[in-house]
Write a protein that holds these residues in place. Structure first.
Motif, PDB file in Angstrom:
ATOM      1  N   LEU A   1      -0.163   5.160 -15.963  1.00 27.90           N
ATOM      2  CA  LEU A   1       1.275   5.131 -15.697  1.00 27.90           C
ATOM      3  C   LEU A   1       1.574   4.985 -14.215  1.00 27.90           C
ATOM      4  CD1 LEU A   1       2.388   8.041 -18.057  1.00 27.90           C
ATOM      5  CD2 LEU A   1       2.406   5.586 -18.538  1.00 27.90           C
ATOM      6  N   THR A   2       2.584   4.165 -13.896  1.00 27.91           N
ATOM      7  CA  THR A   2       3.005   3.977 -12.513  1.00 27.91           C
ATOM      8  C   THR A   2       3.462   5.289 -11.898  1.00 27.91           C
ATOM      9  OG1 THR A   2       3.681   1.699 -12.980  1.00 27.91           O
ATOM     10  CG2 THR A   2       4.597   2.733 -11.014  1.00 27.91           C
ATOM     11  N   ILE A   3       4.284   6.050 -12.607  1.00 26.64           N
ATOM     12  CA  ILE A   3       4.793   7.297 -12.058  1.00 26.64           C
ATOM     13  C   ILE A   3       3.662   8.278 -11.798  1.00 26.64           C
ATOM     14  CG2 ILE A   3       5.283   8.159 -14.386  1.00 26.64           C
ATOM     15  CD1 ILE A   3       7.078   9.075 -11.082  1.00 26.64           C
ATOM     16  N   ALA A   4       2.621   8.266 -12.635  1.00 30.70           N
ATOM     17  CA  ALA A   4       1.471   9.144 -12.414  1.00 30.70           C
ATOM     18  C   ALA A   4       0.712   8.732 -11.153  1.00 30.70           C
ATOM     19  CB  ALA A   4       0.549   9.122 -13.626  1.00 30.70           C
ATOM     20  N   ILE A   5       0.564   7.419 -10.930  1.00 30.34           N
ATOM     21  CA  ILE A   5      -0.098   6.946  -9.716  1.00 30.34           C
ATOM     22  C   ILE A   5       0.689   7.386  -8.487  1.00 30.34           C
ATOM     23  CG2 ILE A   5      -0.706   4.885  -8.393  1.00 30.34           C
ATOM     24  CD1 ILE A   5      -1.389   3.507 -11.019  1.00 30.34           C
ATOM     25  N   VAL A   6       2.010   7.232  -8.532  1.00 28.63           N
ATOM     26  CA  VAL A   6       2.851   7.632  -7.397  1.00 28.63           C
ATOM     27  C   VAL A   6       2.727   9.128  -7.145  1.00 28.63           C
ATOM     28  CG1 VAL A   6       5.229   7.815  -6.572  1.00 28.63           C
ATOM     29  CG2 VAL A   6       4.453   5.721  -7.705  1.00 28.63           C
ATOM     30  N   GLN A   7       2.696   9.915  -8.207  1.00 25.89           N
ATOM     31  CA  GLN A   7       2.585  11.364  -8.049  1.00 25.89           C
ATOM     32  C   GLN A   7       1.247  11.753  -7.415  1.00 25.89           C
ATOM     33  OE1 GLN A   7       4.772  13.880  -8.434  1.00 25.89           O
ATOM     34  NE2 GLN A   7       3.139  15.152  -7.604  1.00 25.89           N
ATOM     35  N   LEU A   8       0.175  11.095  -7.837  1.00 25.68           N
ATOM     36  CA  LEU A   8      -1.135  11.370  -7.248  1.00 25.68           C
ATOM     37  C   LEU A   8      -1.161  11.005  -5.767  1.00 25.68           C
ATOM     38  CD1 LEU A   8      -3.428  10.130 -10.156  1.00 25.68           C
ATOM     39  CD2 LEU A   8      -3.207  12.487  -9.351  1.00 25.68           C
ATOM     40  N   VAL A   9      -0.548   9.880  -5.428  1.00 25.26           N
ATOM     41  CA  VAL A   9      -0.480   9.470  -4.022  1.00 25.26           C
ATOM     42  C   VAL A   9       0.323  10.484  -3.214  1.00 25.26           C
ATOM     43  CG1 VAL A   9       0.438   7.730  -2.451  1.00 25.26           C
ATOM     44  CG2 VAL A   9      -0.813   7.021  -4.488  1.00 25.26           C
ATOM     45  N   ALA A  10       1.474  10.893  -3.750  1.00 20.86           N
ATOM     46  CA  ALA A  10       2.315  11.866  -3.050  1.00 20.86           C
ATOM     47  C   ALA A  10       1.594  13.189  -2.827  1.00 20.86           C
ATOM     48  CB  ALA A  10       3.604  12.091  -3.839  1.00 20.86           C
TER      49      ALA A  10
ATOM     50  N   ALA B   1       0.847  -1.191   0.000  1.00 23.07           N
ATOM     51  CA  ALA B   1       0.000   0.000   0.000  1.00 23.07           C
ATOM     52  C   ALA B   1       0.882   1.240   0.000  1.00 23.07           C
ATOM     53  CB  ALA B   1      -0.913   0.006   1.217  1.00 23.07           C
ATOM     54  N   LEU B   2       0.497   2.236  -0.767  1.00 24.22           N
ATOM     55  CA  LEU B   2       1.259   3.481  -0.867  1.00 24.22           C
ATOM     56  C   LEU B   2       0.438   4.653  -0.342  1.00 24.22           C
ATOM     57  CD1 LEU B   2       2.822   3.217  -4.442  1.00 24.22           C
ATOM     58  CD2 LEU B   2       3.810   2.487  -2.259  1.00 24.22           C
ATOM     59  N   ALA B   3       1.113   5.527   0.390  1.00 31.26           N
ATOM     60  CA  ALA B   3       0.472   6.731   0.897  1.00 31.26           C
ATOM     61  C   ALA B   3       1.480   7.865   0.910  1.00 31.26           C
ATOM     62  CB  ALA B   3      -0.077   6.503   2.307  1.00 31.26           C
ATOM     63  N   ALA B   4       0.976   9.094   0.966  1.00 34.66           N
ATOM     64  CA  ALA B   4       1.857  10.246   1.133  1.00 34.66           C
ATOM     65  C   ALA B   4       2.543  10.162   2.487  1.00 34.66           C
ATOM     66  CB  ALA B   4       1.052  11.541   1.024  1.00 34.66           C
ATOM     67  N   ARG B   5       3.699  10.760   2.603  1.00 30.56           N
ATOM     68  CA  ARG B   5       4.475  10.661   3.841  1.00 30.56           C
ATOM     69  C   ARG B   5       3.715  11.237   5.042  1.00 30.56           C
ATOM     70  NH1 ARG B   5       9.898  13.556   2.110  1.00 30.56           N
ATOM     71  NH2 ARG B   5       8.322  14.807   1.016  1.00 30.56           N
ATOM     72  N   ASP B   6       2.868  12.258   4.805  1.00 28.57           N
ATOM     73  CA  ASP B   6       2.131  12.880   5.908  1.00 28.57           C
ATOM     74  C   ASP B   6       0.696  12.380   6.006  1.00 28.57           C
ATOM     75  OD1 ASP B   6       1.294  14.018   3.545  1.00 28.57           O
ATOM     76  OD2 ASP B   6       1.301  16.089   4.272  1.00 28.57           O
TER      77      ASP B   6
ATOM     78  N   GLU C   1      12.880   5.077  -2.199  1.00 31.89           N
ATOM     79  CA  GLU C   1      14.238   5.513  -1.859  1.00 31.89           C
ATOM     80  C   GLU C   1      14.378   7.026  -1.945  1.00 31.89           C
ATOM     81  OE1 GLU C   1      16.534   3.246  -4.625  1.00 31.89           O
ATOM     82  OE2 GLU C   1      16.707   1.501  -3.292  1.00 31.89           O
ATOM     83  N   LYS C   2      13.607   7.650  -2.814  1.00 32.17           N
ATOM     84  CA  LYS C   2      13.650   9.108  -2.944  1.00 32.17           C
ATOM     85  C   LYS C   2      12.702   9.809  -1.974  1.00 32.17           C
ATOM     86  CE  LYS C   2      14.987   8.953  -7.816  1.00 32.17           C
ATOM     87  NZ  LYS C   2      14.582   9.234  -9.218  1.00 32.17           N
ATOM     88  N   GLY C   3      11.928   9.038  -1.222  1.00 33.07           N
ATOM     89  CA  GLY C   3      11.047   9.621  -0.220  1.00 33.07           C
ATOM     90  C   GLY C   3       9.785  10.241  -0.765  1.00 33.07           C
ATOM     91  N   TYR C   4       9.405   9.913  -1.992  1.00 38.80           N
ATOM     92  CA  TYR C   4       8.192  10.489  -2.565  1.00 38.80           C
ATOM     93  C   TYR C   4       6.951  10.018  -1.817  1.00 38.80           C
ATOM     94  CZ  TYR C   4      11.043  11.751  -6.640  1.00 38.80           C
ATOM     95  OH  TYR C   4      12.001  12.262  -7.474  1.00 38.80           O
ATOM     96  N   VAL C   5       6.910   8.734  -1.462  1.00 37.53           N
ATOM     97  CA  VAL C   5       5.774   8.121  -0.781  1.00 37.53           C
ATOM     98  C   VAL C   5       6.316   7.103   0.223  1.00 37.53           C
ATOM     99  CG1 VAL C   5       4.129   8.409  -2.689  1.00 37.53           C
ATOM    100  CG2 VAL C   5       5.586   6.373  -2.608  1.00 37.53           C
ATOM    101  N   VAL C   6       5.405   6.524   1.017  1.00 38.42           N
ATOM    102  CA  VAL C   6       5.785   5.444   1.921  1.00 38.42           C
ATOM    103  C   VAL C   6       4.992   4.203   1.531  1.00 38.42           C
ATOM    104  CG1 VAL C   6       6.358   6.970   3.835  1.00 38.42           C
ATOM    105  CG2 VAL C   6       4.024   6.080   3.619  1.00 38.42           C
ATOM    106  N   ALA C   7       5.559   3.039   1.825  1.00 37.08           N
ATOM    107  CA  ALA C   7       4.903   1.766   1.522  1.00 37.08           C
ATOM    108  C   ALA C   7       4.617   1.024   2.815  1.00 37.08           C
ATOM    109  CB  ALA C   7       5.797   0.910   0.625  1.00 37.08           C
ATOM    110  N   ARG C   8       3.445   0.411   2.877  1.00 40.40           N
ATOM    111  CA  ARG C   8       3.054  -0.359   4.040  1.00 40.40           C
ATOM    112  C   ARG C   8       2.501  -1.715   3.600  1.00 40.40           C
ATOM    113  NH1 ARG C   8       5.981   2.808   5.758  1.00 40.40           N
ATOM    114  NH2 ARG C   8       5.577   4.490   7.264  1.00 40.40           N
TER     115      ARG C   8
END
Length: 311
Positions: free
Chosen positions: A228-237, A173-178, A255-262
């Motif tokens: 796109l995967t990168i678009a999904i990550v950007q939306l999550v971030a 699962a991916l979420a924004a860091r905050d 590794e770049k800290g864009y999102v966190v994984a659980r």
């Protein structure tokens, strides 16, 4: 001269352990029980009178200097054996052919392209191509003669079709860091209920999170899709929602800290198989493509686990 205790099976085991860091994972790779592989390694160490691995609790298995020397030998010898066997196959079956690959997963291309590059060097006269576009029913393309191999997430029993296991991997699962859910080590189905789930635009039956976790729990979150995967990550971030993606696909963003994984529950595992027509199951270059996919994926993608033998 004293007979060497070393056999090809030992070399394959050493490579598997080096790439997985785990006897249990390596055992699945080489189709042995964990006990059988442990006995095999112990016999090899006894034969040479030297430890090949550093065994420390709760840590990945590490090779000793002696183990590293055998790993170098293993990679050299196994590559030569593979090359020789390909030469024999070419002499038996010829060098030319056609291999059209159909895929049903958006993230397949991340690992498929390196495998295809390696395969082209093995079989330069085989015409290798990807069937254009995303396909919800790649096995149907096999049966109608429009593809020669399909990458699928389930080995559903189908008349006239054989399945070869590729690998398993964890969905995270991916979420924004905050995001409030970032504080949790693992998420349950209920954690997704009030969120917007961002996914690829595919049927729910092809999303393991929906099929294995959310639908059985009666959870139906709001939805948003992206190709796109990168678009999904950007939306999550950007706190537009949460997502579930393969761990190996999101490692660079973690590794770049864009999102966190659980972790999802106790771990949500997905699988990939190669499906071929029964009539083609013995074709040498097709079998080598499957072997190449496995080898390149385990060598380059983090967190993979091995599946069983051919189904």
């Amino acid at each position: 001269m004293t007979r060497s205790p070393l056999e090809l099976r030992h070399l394959r085991s050493i490579v598997a352990i080096a790439e997985t860091g785990s006897v249990s994972q390596a055992a699945r790779r080489v189709f042995l029980t964990q006990s059988a592989l442990s006995h095999q390694l112990k016999a090899l160490e006894d034969g040479y009178g030297v430890a090949l691995f550093e065994r420390r609790k709760a840590q990945p298995l590490r090779l000793t200097q002696a183990g590293e020397r055998l790993l170098t030998l293993a990679r050299q010898v196994l590559a030569q054996v593979d090359n020789a066997e390909r030469d024999l196959a070419r002499l038996r079956e010829g060098e030319a052919g056609e291999l059209r690959v159909a895929v049903e997963c958006h993230t397949c291309f991340d690992w498929l392209m390196p495998a295809m590059d390696a395969f082209r060097s093995h079989w330069p006269a085989v015409e290798l191509d990807i069937v254009s576009g995303f396909h919800a029913d790649p096995v149907g393309l096999l049966l109608t003669g429009r593809a020669d191999l399909a990458i699928v997430s389930e080995a559903e029993e189908t008349p006239g079709v054989s399945h070869f296991p590729l690998f398993a991997y964890e969905m995270v699962a991916l979420a924004a860091r905050d995001h409030p859910l970032a504080a949790k080590k693992s998420w349950s189905a209920a954690d997704f209920a009030a969120e917007t789930l961002i996914s690829y635009p595919v049927p729910d039956a092809m999303l393991d999170l929906m099929r294995k976790v959310l639908k059985p729990a009666g959870v139906s979150p709001e939805r948003r899709t992206s190709e796109l995967t990168i678009a999904i990550v950007q939306l999550v971030a950007s706190r537009r929602g949460v997502a579930a993606l393969p761990y190996w696909a999101v490692v660079p963003y973690l590794e770049k800290g864009y999102v966190v994984a659980r972790r999802i529950g106790d771990g949500l595992n997905s699988e990939l198989y190669a499906a071929v027509r029964d009539d083609d199951a013995g074709v040498a270059y097709l079998n080598d493509f499957v072997d190449t996919v496995r080898a390149t994926s385990f060598a380059t993608l983090p967190g993979l686990t091995a599946l069983g033998a051919e189904l």
